[in-house]
Design a protein around this motif. Sequence first.
Motif, PDB file in Angstrom:
ATOM      1  N   SER A 505       0.816  -1.219   0.000  1.00 18.46           N
ATOM      2  CA  SER A 505       0.000   0.000   0.000  1.00 18.46           C
ATOM      3  C   SER A 505       0.847   1.265   0.000  1.00 18.46           C
ATOM      4  O   SER A 505       0.390   2.319  -0.416  1.00 18.46           O
ATOM      5  CB  SER A 505      -0.941  -0.001   1.203  1.00 18.46           C
ATOM      6  OG  SER A 505      -0.214  -0.240   2.379  1.00 18.46           O
ATOM      7  N   ALA A 506       2.088   1.183   0.488  1.00 14.02           N
ATOM      8  CA  ALA A 506       2.912   2.388   0.544  1.00 14.02           C
ATOM      9  C   ALA A 506       3.959   2.405  -0.552  1.00 14.02           C
ATOM     10  O   ALA A 506       4.817   3.279  -0.586  1.00 14.02           O
ATOM     11  CB  ALA A 506       3.596   2.485   1.900  1.00 14.02           C
ATOM     12  N   VAL A 507       3.885   1.421  -1.434  1.00 12.64           N
ATOM     13  CA  VAL A 507       4.872   1.363  -2.512  1.00 12.64           C
ATOM     14  C   VAL A 507       4.271   2.038  -3.746  1.00 12.64           C
ATOM     15  O   VAL A 507       3.321   1.531  -4.329  1.00 12.64           O
ATOM     16  CB  VAL A 507       5.266  -0.098  -2.811  1.00 12.64           C
ATOM     17  CG1 VAL A 507       6.157  -0.171  -4.036  1.00 12.64           C
ATOM     18  CG2 VAL A 507       5.958  -0.695  -1.597  1.00 12.64           C
ATOM     19  N   ASN A 508       4.804   3.184  -4.097  1.00  8.95           N
ATOM     20  CA  ASN A 508       4.210   3.971  -5.166  1.00  8.95           C
ATOM     21  C   ASN A 508       4.896   3.763  -6.499  1.00  8.95           C
ATOM     22  O   ASN A 508       4.421   4.225  -7.521  1.00  8.95           O
ATOM     23  CB  ASN A 508       4.260   5.447  -4.775  1.00  8.95           C
ATOM     24  CG  ASN A 508       3.619   5.670  -3.432  1.00  8.95           C
ATOM     25  OD1 ASN A 508       2.496   5.234  -3.199  1.00  8.95           O
ATOM     26  ND2 ASN A 508       4.334   6.294  -2.522  1.00  8.95           N
ATOM     27  N   LYS A 538      -0.777  -1.032  -6.000  1.00  9.98           N
ATOM     28  CA  LYS A 538      -1.516   0.055  -6.643  1.00  9.98           C
ATOM     29  C   LYS A 538      -1.589  -0.080  -8.144  1.00  9.98           C
ATOM     30  O   LYS A 538      -0.679  -0.650  -8.754  1.00  9.98           O
ATOM     31  CB  LYS A 538      -0.790   1.373  -6.373  1.00  9.98           C
ATOM     32  CG  LYS A 538      -1.008   1.824  -4.998  1.00  9.98           C
ATOM     33  CD  LYS A 538      -0.034   2.904  -4.674  1.00  9.98           C
ATOM     34  CE  LYS A 538       0.121   2.875  -3.200  1.00  9.98           C
ATOM     35  NZ  LYS A 538      -0.292   4.099  -2.590  1.00  9.98           N
TER      36      LYS A 538
ATOM     37  N   ASP B 472      -0.146   9.187  -3.501  1.00 12.59           N
ATOM     38  CA  ASP B 472       0.758   8.037  -3.548  1.00 12.59           C
ATOM     39  C   ASP B 472       2.217   8.448  -3.458  1.00 12.59           C
ATOM     40  O   ASP B 472       3.037   8.102  -4.316  1.00 12.59           O
ATOM     41  CB  ASP B 472       0.520   7.247  -4.841  1.00 12.59           C
ATOM     42  CG  ASP B 472      -0.765   6.434  -4.760  1.00 12.59           C
ATOM     43  OD1 ASP B 472      -1.351   6.379  -3.667  1.00 12.59           O
ATOM     44  OD2 ASP B 472      -1.177   5.862  -5.787  1.00 12.59           O
ATOM     45  N   GLU B 473       2.565   9.147  -2.421  1.00 17.09           N
ATOM     46  CA  GLU B 473       3.969   9.535  -2.251  1.00 17.09           C
ATOM     47  C   GLU B 473       4.124  10.156  -0.875  1.00 17.09           C
ATOM     48  O   GLU B 473       3.181  10.738  -0.341  1.00 17.09           O
ATOM     49  CB  GLU B 473       4.367  10.564  -3.321  1.00 17.09           C
ATOM     50  CG  GLU B 473       5.864  10.751  -3.501  1.00 17.09           C
ATOM     51  CD  GLU B 473       6.543   9.470  -3.939  1.00 17.09           C
ATOM     52  OE1 GLU B 473       7.318   8.934  -3.127  1.00 17.09           O
ATOM     53  OE2 GLU B 473       6.287   8.974  -5.064  1.00 17.09           O
ATOM     54  N   SER B 474       5.321  10.021  -0.335  1.00 17.57           N
ATOM     55  CA  SER B 474       5.620  10.784   0.869  1.00 17.57           C
ATOM     56  C   SER B 474       5.505  12.255   0.515  1.00 17.57           C
ATOM     57  O   SER B 474       5.836  12.660  -0.591  1.00 17.57           O
ATOM     58  CB  SER B 474       7.046  10.497   1.334  1.00 17.57           C
ATOM     59  OG  SER B 474       7.140   9.175   1.762  1.00 17.57           O
ATOM     60  N   ALA B 506      -0.100   5.690   1.824  1.00 12.21           N
ATOM     61  CA  ALA B 506       1.116   5.685   1.009  1.00 12.21           C
ATOM     62  C   ALA B 506       2.051   6.824   1.382  1.00 12.21           C
ATOM     63  O   ALA B 506       3.056   7.045   0.739  1.00 12.21           O
ATOM     64  CB  ALA B 506       0.745   5.778  -0.466  1.00 12.21           C
TER      65      ALA B 506
END
Lengths: 579, 579
Positions: A505-508, A538, B472-474, B506
């Motif tokens: 989920s946090a891998v963009n 995603k 979808d990004e820091s 994300a």
Amino acid sequence: MARSAYEKYVPMLEWGRRYDKNTFQNDLVAAVIVTIMLVPQSLAYALLAGLPPEAGIYASIVPIILYSIFGTSRSLAVGPVAVVSLMTAAAIGNIAESGTMGYATAALSLAFLSGAMLLILGLFRLGWIANFLSHPVIAGFITASGVLIAASQLGHVLGISISGHSLPHMIESLFHNLGNLNLITLLIGVAAISFLFWVRKGLKPLLLSKGVPPKLADVLTKAGPVAAVVVTTGIVALFGLDNYGVKIVGTVPQSLPPFTLPNLSPSLLGQLFVPALLISIIGFVESISVAQTLAAKKRQRIDPDQELIGLGAANLGAAFTGGYPVTGGFARSVVNFDAGAETPAAGAFTAVGLAIAALALTPLLYFLPKATLAATIIVAVLSLVDFSILKKSWGYSKQDFSAVAATILLTWGFGVETGVSAGVGLSVLLFLFKTSRPHIAEVGLMEGTEHFRNIKRHPVLTNERLVMIRVDESLYFANARYMEDYIYDRVQPDCGIDHVVLMMSAVNAIDFSALESLEAINSRLTDMGVTLHMAEVKGPVMDRLQTGHFLEEMSGQVFLSQYDALRSLAPEMPLAKSV
Amino acid sequence: MARSAYEKYVPMLEWGRRYDKNTFQNDLVAAVIVTIMLVPQSLAYALLAGLPPEAGIYASIVPIILYSIFGTSRSLAVGPVAVVSLMTAAAIGNIAESGTMGYATAALSLAFLSGAMLLILGLFRLGWIANFLSHPVIAGFITASGVLIAASQLGHVLGISISGHSLPHMIESLFHNLGNLNLITLLIGVAAISFLFWVRKGLKPLLLSKGVPPKLADVLTKAGPVAAVVVTTGIVALFGLDNYGVKIVGTVPQSLPPFTLPNLSPSLLGQLFVPALLISIIGFVESISVAQTLAAKKRQRIDPDQELIGLGAANLGAAFTGGYPVTGGFARSVVNFDAGAETPAAGAFTAVGLAIAALALTPLLYFLPKATLAATIIVAVLSLVDFSILKKSWGYSKQDFSAVAATILLTWGFGVETGVSAGVGLSVLLFLFKTSRPHIAEVGLMEGTEHFRNIKRHPVLTNERLVMIRVDESLYFANARYMEDYIYDRVQPDCGIDHVVLMMSAVNAIDFSALESLEAINSRLTDMGVTLHMAEVKGPVMDRLQTGHFLEEMSGQVFLSQYDALRSLAPEMPLAKSV
């Protein structure tokens, strides 16, 4: 309603059509107020840039008009500003001696280069480049520059000359020349500084308490520098103080902006390239933040790419009319806004006002002491100095703090160019460093939900044969190996693990290096008899993965949600509570 | 069992304790095979580096011993390798003339600097720096270097001299000197190349078909270069071909590695700093990937930071014993591994073998033609050349492809240092660019689950008064403004939206600039009467947010999960299906 290409690139066509008498009156009033403020300010910033005083006025005329045609802000006032003037002095100071012909021509070249860069950035819609200047770095840079500017002007107040573009050099130069102190100059300078500070802090409340209408009180307050100029010029003229060593502005040509040609020799442009780029970006960032702040108050929108075009045109204008690099100034734009300017036409009227000043008023400036101009600069820039960013960033993140601190210290120690470059470089490096060692959490199911959280932070349900790992970062070359190591450490041979599920989920994004790492992980886990799965991949990442063979080679499956993964892989597994 | 600090930094203490006769025999056999392979290779790589042939042998003796004490790989064979030799030639070529005393001393200085850097990186555990070299960039660089190396050796095969460190220069030099072609040299060179290629491809199957045991067939194949050396040296000596213009190796001192002192003048070290850094990092990356590949086959682990220490010691050793920069070579390590080496002692035995060669065999090398050495290099490096990375990266991601393509083209066009620096720089810039314009999706609920996905990709349930946005990004300085713009575009005044929920699954970090953007978004939305919420904020991000005031100022709440947010905010809202 589609805007035509003309209207897109020439916003004037849009607002010009709806221009009426009421708007005209509002714009005119604003223009008069801004003109009064700009005359001494333009002279002062030219002094700061090491240029003859008229350069400051010239830089305020044509550029303002060009910006009013191409810019999108209704309130921005373009012209010489403190930080860019300081950067100009730093850039040209290495190339020519202040006061020479070469120096003034180099200033034109700098404006030309900067204008061309801004225009190109705008036409190619590259305004986002400015985003790489982080807020704290800008804040630190402006604060550090304010101090540098004030220090550089101290010499004019003391009647000595201070050289150097860094604080240590200036201080050394100050102590070296302190013996040549001119007491009368010091007296004028200190009096002007005190007066201007009082005008800033004390005059308006006083006028209001005397029943002066607020609008008028405002105008009178803004006219403070003009009063200081008039009074000190009068005193110097009256007593012939220039014969006692008080440095005066002297002859200023009585003329409209002349047509000038910047020196475009490749070697000079090469030397000025980096400074011009820094000036362009700093100027753009300063300008756009003022423009956006003011636009937000009236629910107007600023188009950053069109702003680049507007500022580029303004700087090209400056290059061909005896000016030097310009940008949207904070103080003058706020004054313009507060005074009720409604359209960029206010800027054009200001230009007319300044042109009249250039034609008619310049002889009156002969006896104007440089100490007074220095005083206006010092008072103006000290309002830029705000060290609270150090405290705020320290409280929030040591990483941001170190970028600010480095920017401030390096600006002081090595000048504006090194300072701002180091600030940008350091903030990028810190970001890269952080993403290269991502936070990785093992997750479990929150009881009674379909939601998964870190087993170390929440009481969650887990199963020891099923390891669920969430990598909190896009996977790319700088952290691919780190993730590999984490998984190899966690999943040892014969440790009773059947399945590893990567929660994505946090891998963009997954780049090619990370894909190779995933392939390596998959094959190593397969050798150990462990199946590798993924969940919550995603859309864009899935699209990318499907172009290669990895998904076919992966020993396990891709689940839509982490909950699906758990239900499919551990239907009858007893879940135990963590922590 | 806690390892002592000694054992941590001197891995030899660990494996040395368990050393027995069986291990000794295996190591000895491997050492003999590797020695046979290394004698011609060391001479050849010294030639490539522009150094006298003995420098290659010296660089293979003490460094191997030092690595066997401090390194963690059981199989890595350290010594001169092709790419690092080329980089050495490029680095020193700018400083001194090949063949001079100054050139050889600069090579020592380069080894010293590189050794010191590796040691420092290791002691400070900075091995992760190498992660910034992405796999595709390394692959492209090695491929491009292979072509450059082959091109540089073409001169020796043609009997002419080729200068330059970039392909255009080499080609120009080739055509310029083609008239001086020496036909006998060309004959020897082409024969050697053909023979070596045949040995590589055809000899082993032939030997196996003749019933030669596989192990012996392997050894005979590896001895191909030795055979080429022996035969061509014999022919040159027999017919006195050196009198017909065939360039020979000539007198090689008959000696153990001498004690040498690198030139440590600050100006020289300053000039060599960047090349030494690049050589260190490239050498480290090459070495560690070989070491890890081989270790994985035996389920051994490599400690990257200790590897830095091992390679640092090896290079310092090279600096003080007449060598030049060394690293773990791919071909020789694989041979060492396949030959059955079990511990780093095999390396030490190889060193003894090479010392014997240096003492006893060097007079025999007098008539060795340089064309033969060039032939061994060409055949060896062409196995490094693999353009498939271009195709693979093109298929997966244009971004990775452009980094590879730039690395290859710039390495060819401007030499190794520019090539690899540009590759690293470009891959970092592309990563930053991508993170500065993140994918932003509006999400909705997947029916029958608690899972949320992009409304454009999945049939999900939404409510028009509740906008759920997943960034979808820091969030950091480079993309904070982009997110602001997205939200302001989506949430216009009076468009009937009551709630905005930022789904933070994300978002792995929020820096100070992004925090300011969130504050701006919160206050702008509040002005419009829209409430801002967050959901699925990760632990580390939540910790950070709690240090500031933002969470108190935020108009809405932080929900544990997106599903909680939807249930709380829209309990009775009708959900409509998207797409």
